[in-house]
Structure formats: structure tokens, C-alpha cells
Motif scaffolding. Structure first.
Motif, PDB file in Angstrom:
ATOM      1  N   HIS A   1      -4.201  11.106  -1.550  1.00  0.00           N
ATOM      2  CA  HIS A   1      -4.876  10.324  -2.604  1.00  0.00           C
ATOM      3  C   HIS A   1      -6.390  10.430  -2.461  1.00  0.00           C
ATOM      4  O   HIS A   1      -7.089  10.708  -3.445  1.00  0.00           O
TER       5      HIS A   1
ATOM      6  N   ALA B   1      -3.951   0.379  -4.879  1.00  0.00           N
ATOM      7  CA  ALA B   1      -4.464   1.603  -4.236  1.00  0.00           C
ATOM      8  C   ALA B   1      -5.971   1.530  -3.966  1.00  0.00           C
ATOM      9  O   ALA B   1      -6.511   2.276  -3.144  1.00  0.00           O
TER      10      ALA B   1
ATOM     11  N   SER C   1       0.840  -1.205   0.000  1.00  0.00           N
ATOM     12  CA  SER C   1       0.000   0.000   0.000  1.00  0.00           C
ATOM     13  C   SER C   1       0.873   1.252   0.000  1.00  0.00           C
ATOM     14  O   SER C   1       0.542   2.247  -0.658  1.00  0.00           O
TER      15      SER C   1
ATOM     16  N   GLU D   1       2.091   8.961  -6.779  1.00  0.00           N
ATOM     17  CA  GLU D   1       2.455  10.381  -6.709  1.00  0.00           C
ATOM     18  C   GLU D   1       3.708  10.698  -7.509  1.00  0.00           C
ATOM     19  O   GLU D   1       3.868  11.799  -8.018  1.00  0.00           O
TER      20      GLU D   1
ATOM     21  N   TYR E   1       0.626   4.310  -2.959  1.00  0.00           N
ATOM     22  CA  TYR E   1       0.320   5.744  -2.858  1.00  0.00           C
ATOM     23  C   TYR E   1       1.550   6.616  -3.113  1.00  0.00           C
ATOM     24  O   TYR E   1       1.451   7.657  -3.757  1.00  0.00           O
TER      25      TYR E   1
ATOM     26  N   ASN F   1      -4.575  12.722  -6.896  1.00  0.00           N
ATOM     27  CA  ASN F   1      -4.067  11.930  -8.025  1.00  0.00           C
ATOM     28  C   ASN F   1      -5.107  11.714  -9.123  1.00  0.00           C
ATOM     29  O   ASN F   1      -4.821  11.039 -10.106  1.00  0.00           O
TER      30      ASN F   1
ATOM     31  N   GLY G   1      -8.486   1.499  -0.139  1.00  0.00           N
ATOM     32  CA  GLY G   1      -7.555   1.777   0.971  1.00  0.00           C
ATOM     33  C   GLY G   1      -8.243   1.863   2.326  1.00  0.00           C
ATOM     34  O   GLY G   1      -7.690   1.425   3.339  1.00  0.00           O
TER      35      GLY G   1
ATOM     36  N   ALA H   1       0.490  10.135   2.137  1.00  0.00           N
ATOM     37  CA  ALA H   1       0.245   9.969   0.691  1.00  0.00           C
ATOM     38  C   ALA H   1      -1.169   9.433   0.453  1.00  0.00           C
ATOM     39  O   ALA H   1      -1.846   9.840  -0.501  1.00  0.00           O
ATOM     40  N   TRP H   2      -1.625   8.515   1.335  1.00  0.00           N
ATOM     41  CA  TRP H   2      -3.000   8.001   1.182  1.00  0.00           C
ATOM     42  C   TRP H   2      -4.015   9.128   1.399  1.00  0.00           C
ATOM     43  O   TRP H   2      -4.995   9.256   0.654  1.00  0.00           O
TER      44      TRP H   2
END
Ligand code: CS2
Length: 447
Positions: free
Chosen positions: A381, A346, A275, A283, A279, A386, A349, A377-378
């Protein structure tokens, strides 16, 4: 493919969620066990798709036969699988699903319905809004009720999804459902059925048109149900069966008293790293796992997450070497022949990060900067950062997560998503020191 000798089955498995993973894993083990069998007992699988008729349309015209291709830099190895007898589409054939569960030769029901298929609330209990017609529960209720009425024995219900203590969760959730719908059946199920935990592992990217073309060239015929995977495979199963089972241990599966150390290591190291790669990799503009893990800005984060953050939270089983496990995972992630898409990982999540990251954060005595970097980052997201490149966020909670960000500061959004009453958190809310560190990482957008 017609050359495969399909046995008349005397023992049956009913499988919910016959996607690519099941075909490359449990069905592959069952097929190999068939080839090894010494007792003449034939096992076969009735696969069930809950909604889509696609797999039924692919496999039934091929008599259930399909190929599994193992891809490595050294080449491709193709095997024909003959363990699937038939595929049913539950939404169109509810009667046939109940009949398969109630068949006297059925001994086991296996499940790969993904994390969201269990219909859980943020706290992990059964969500009555989700556990409606169309989910696994009414199908199980009807099939098991017929067994009770017919005086047939109970079954082994074996979850093969990436959830912590997957068997216990399935048991608790199904029991909660049955207590409401049919208390007598709940009592019968508790008395006669078992719910072993299991750890399943094999990387299975979604099959592409190019994969189908490569298989057709290799076997000189079309295989609409083909799946591709890596050479590695692992299956550790709690030895707690209600009745008979295939001799899976003769073909590499491990039957153990306690799955926990294997399951926790797999969820926190493999899936946790996956995971994070997804993410962070998206990116950075990467498409595949092997590209992300080779990125010098990402790889140290992945190594730190596995070795320094996840591994120390796992009490290893005798002989389990978590350092060697992390090495092996890095090698598997680097397989350039697999083309495993980050966007596939992804997905969903909100259903994954609790067992992959948040439980490590809660149990760790140290700071976990790599997990927090991935978590940041998640959060970006699901904020939609993204989507211009990678499309809409694919997650059952996508709307609630987007709403949690709408018009809010990062601090407010983190609270709304990961706080005690947050969109996904329930019991695993962030510690305030972690939340503070996370905030800085979200806004810094650097690794
Ligand atoms: C992946 C898993 O898509 C995902 O979330 O992390 O499907 C992973 O490939 C398997 O668990 C490997 O066994």
C-alpha cells in the motif's frame, strides 16, 4: 433539537480534537451522565479543533447541539446530545483556548487528536520539529501557565487516543515539552496534574451526505454536526483524577486501577484486525469493512490474527474472555448498516501499526503468519500499489515511505522501513525470521 435542556455548566471539560469520534463517544457519555445526575452539578465541554473551522461552523450555530445515530441491521436510533457548549478553532482563537484551560470551572482536558497529534519520533519521544505552534503542546503550555499564575489547581489530562499507555505517553511528551519551554511549569504540572490511561471503543465512520439526509428525515430538521455510529460503546478509564469528574460510571464507563489488559486487547485485536481488513480488503477491491470481513479469502486471516496471534500475547484481566471478545468483534465488523470505509482505516498506517501489529510480533513466541500477511499488504500500500484505485497514500510519512521503496528491492525496502533505524520502527524492529517470511509474502501477493 431545541427541546434539549442545556444546563448552565458549573464544571468544565476542554476537549482537543472535536471530530466525529469524540462526539459519538466522550460527549455522548457526558450527555448521558447529565441526564442521570442526582447532584445538580452540570458538566459541559468546550471542544477545540486545532486547525479547521468546519466543526465550529457546524455546531456553534446549533448551540452545540447535534445528533448521534446508532445504526444496526434492526434500524436507527437517534439521540440529541447537549453536552458541547461551544467549539473553538485553536489556530484562529488561541487566546480563547488558553482562557478555557485556565477557567476556574475547568477540571479535565480530554484528547482525541489521533496518533499523529502527539508529535512523536519513531522511538516514541517528542519530536521537537513537530511539537511546534499549531500542535497541542503550545496551547497546553499557555493555558497551564495561566492556571499556575492564578494559583488554580491542576487538571486531569485524559488521552482518549488509540495509543498503548496513552496517558503515560501524553505525560512523558508534555513533560519533555515543558521542561524545555518552562521548567517551573513542568514541575507544577508533575505535582498537580494527572494523566490517566484510557481505552475508548466505538466504531464511528466519517459522516456522509447520505447520513445527513437520513438524519434530517428522521428529526425533521437539518443537523450539520450529525454523527453515525454502532450501538456498541466501551470506555475503560484509569481511576486517577486530579479533581472532579462527571459520573461517567453511572452510564456504562468502567473506572479501574489498571487499563492495560483492556487497552492491549483493544489495540491488538480490534485495531489490529481493522488495519488488516483495510489493507487486505482494499487490495481485493472492497470498499467497506463488512464486505472485507465476509470475504472467504480474508476472514480466516482476521480470525487467525485475533485468536492465534494477538490474544496469546495478552495477560487477560479477571473475567476478560478474549475468545468471546474476538467473536463480538467479528459480529461488530459484519454490521452492514455502518458502511465503515476501509480507506478511512488505512489512513496514517505508519502511526498505527506499531501498537496494532509490531508489538504482537515482538512479544509472540509463535510465528504470526496473519500479521505478516497484513504487514506485506501495508508495505505494498505505501509502495503505491493501490493509488490508481484508492488515491494517494494518506499518511504523514507517505513521502519517506515512498522514498524507502524507490529503486530498492523488497529486502532493502523492508530494512529501510522496518529495520532498527527504519522509517517507523525504532524499538520494534522485526526479528530476522519474521523479516524473511515477510519478504516472501510481499512478492507472492497472495493470502
Ligand atoms: C480504526 C479505529 O480508523 C481506525 O484506525 O481502527 O478508529 C476504530 O474504529 C476505533 O478505534 C474503534 O473503537
Amino acid at each position: 433539537m431545541g427541546a434539549k435542556n442545556v444546563q448552565t455548566a458549573r464544571f468544565g471539560i476542554v476537549h482537543f480534537g472535536i471530530g466525529a469520534f469524540h462526539r459519538a463517544h466522550q460527549a455522548w457519555y457526558t450527555d448521558k451522565a447529565q441526564d442521570q445526575k442526582q447532584d445538580g452539578a452540570g458538566w459541559s465541554i468546550v471542544g477545540i479543533s486545532l486547525r479547521s473551522a468546519t466543526v465550529a461552523q457546524q455546531l456553534n450555530p446549533q448551540d452545540g447541539l447535534y445528533t448521534v445515530t446508532e445504526c444496526s441491521p434492526g434500524g436507527r436510533a437517534v439521540r440529541v446530545i447537549g453536552s458541547v457548549r461551544q467549539v473553538l478553532t485553536a489556530s484562529e482563537q488561541p487566546e480563547a483556548v488558553a482562557a478555557a484551560i485556565a477557567a476556574p470551572e475547568t477540571h479535565i482536558i480530554t484528547f482525541t487528536v489521533t496518533e499523529k497529534g502527539y508529535c512523536r519520533t519513531a522511538e516514541g519521544s517528542l519530536d521537537p520539529e513537530l511539537a511546534q505552534e499549531g500542535s497541542i503542546y503550545p496551547f497546553l503550555g499557555r493555558g497551564l501557565r495561566r492556571r499556575l499564575d492564578a494559583g488554580l489547581p491542576g487538571l486531569t489530562l485524559l488521552s482518549c487516543d488509540n495509543l498503548a499507555h496513552n496517558g503515560r505517553q501524553l505525560e512523558n511528551l508534555l513533560t519533555a515539552y515543558l521542561r524545555k519551554q518552562d521548567p517551573e511549569l513542568a514541575e507544577w504540572t508533575a505535582r498537580t496534574c494527572t494523566f490517566p490511561c484510557s481505552m475508548v471503543d466505538r466504531i464511528v465512520p466519517a459522516t456522509t451526505i447520505a447520513d445527513l439526509d437520513a438524519v434530517a428525515a428522521a428529526i425533521d430538521m437539518e443537523d450539520r454536526g450529525a454523527v453515525v455510529t454502532e450501538p456498541f460503546s466501551q470506555w475503560v478509564i484509569e481511576d486517577r483524577f486530579a479533581g472532579q469528574r462527571p459520573a461517567w460510571e453511572r452510564v456504562g464507563a468502567e473506572l479501574v486501577a489498571d487499563v492495560t489488559p483492556y487497552e492491549t486487547a483493544k489495540l491488538r485485536l480490534l485495531n489490529g484486525a481493522h488495519s488488516a481488513l483495510a489493507y487486505l480488503g482494499l487490495e481485493q477491491g472492497h470498499t467497506f469493512v463488512h464486505e472485507a470481513v465476509a470475504d472467504p479469502a480474508i476472514r480466516p486471516v482476521i480470525e487467525q490474527l485475533m485468536r492465534d496471534e494477538a490474544a496469546p500475547t495478552i495477560p487477560a484481566a479477571p473475567g476478560q474472555d478474549l475468545g468471546a471478545y474476538a467473536d463480538a468483534l467479528l459480529h461488530r465488523f459484519a454490521n452492514p448498516a455502518l458502511n465503515h470505509r476501509l480507506i478511512q482505516i488505512a489512513m496514517d498506517g505508519s502511526q498505527k501499526i506499531t501498537q496494532r501489529w509490531l508489538e504482537t510480533l515482538l512479544e509472540s513466541r509463535n510465528r504470526c503468519p496473519a500479521i505478516l500477511t497484513a504487514l506485506a499488504a501495508w508495505l505494498r500500500h505505501v509502495r503505491g500499489d493501490n493509488t490508481a484505485i484508492w488515491g494517494a497514500v494518506d499518511d504523514p510519512m507517505a513521502e519517506a515511505l515512498a522514498l524507502a521503496w524507490k529503486g530498492r528491492t523488497s529486502a532493502e525496502a523492508v530494512h529501510a522501513i522496518l529495520g532498527h533505524d527504519g522509517v517507523i520502527c525504532g524499538e520494534s524492529a522485526l526479528r530476522s525470521s519474521d523479516a524473511k517470511e515477510l519478504l516472501a509474502l510481499i512478492d507472492a501477493k497472495r493470502m
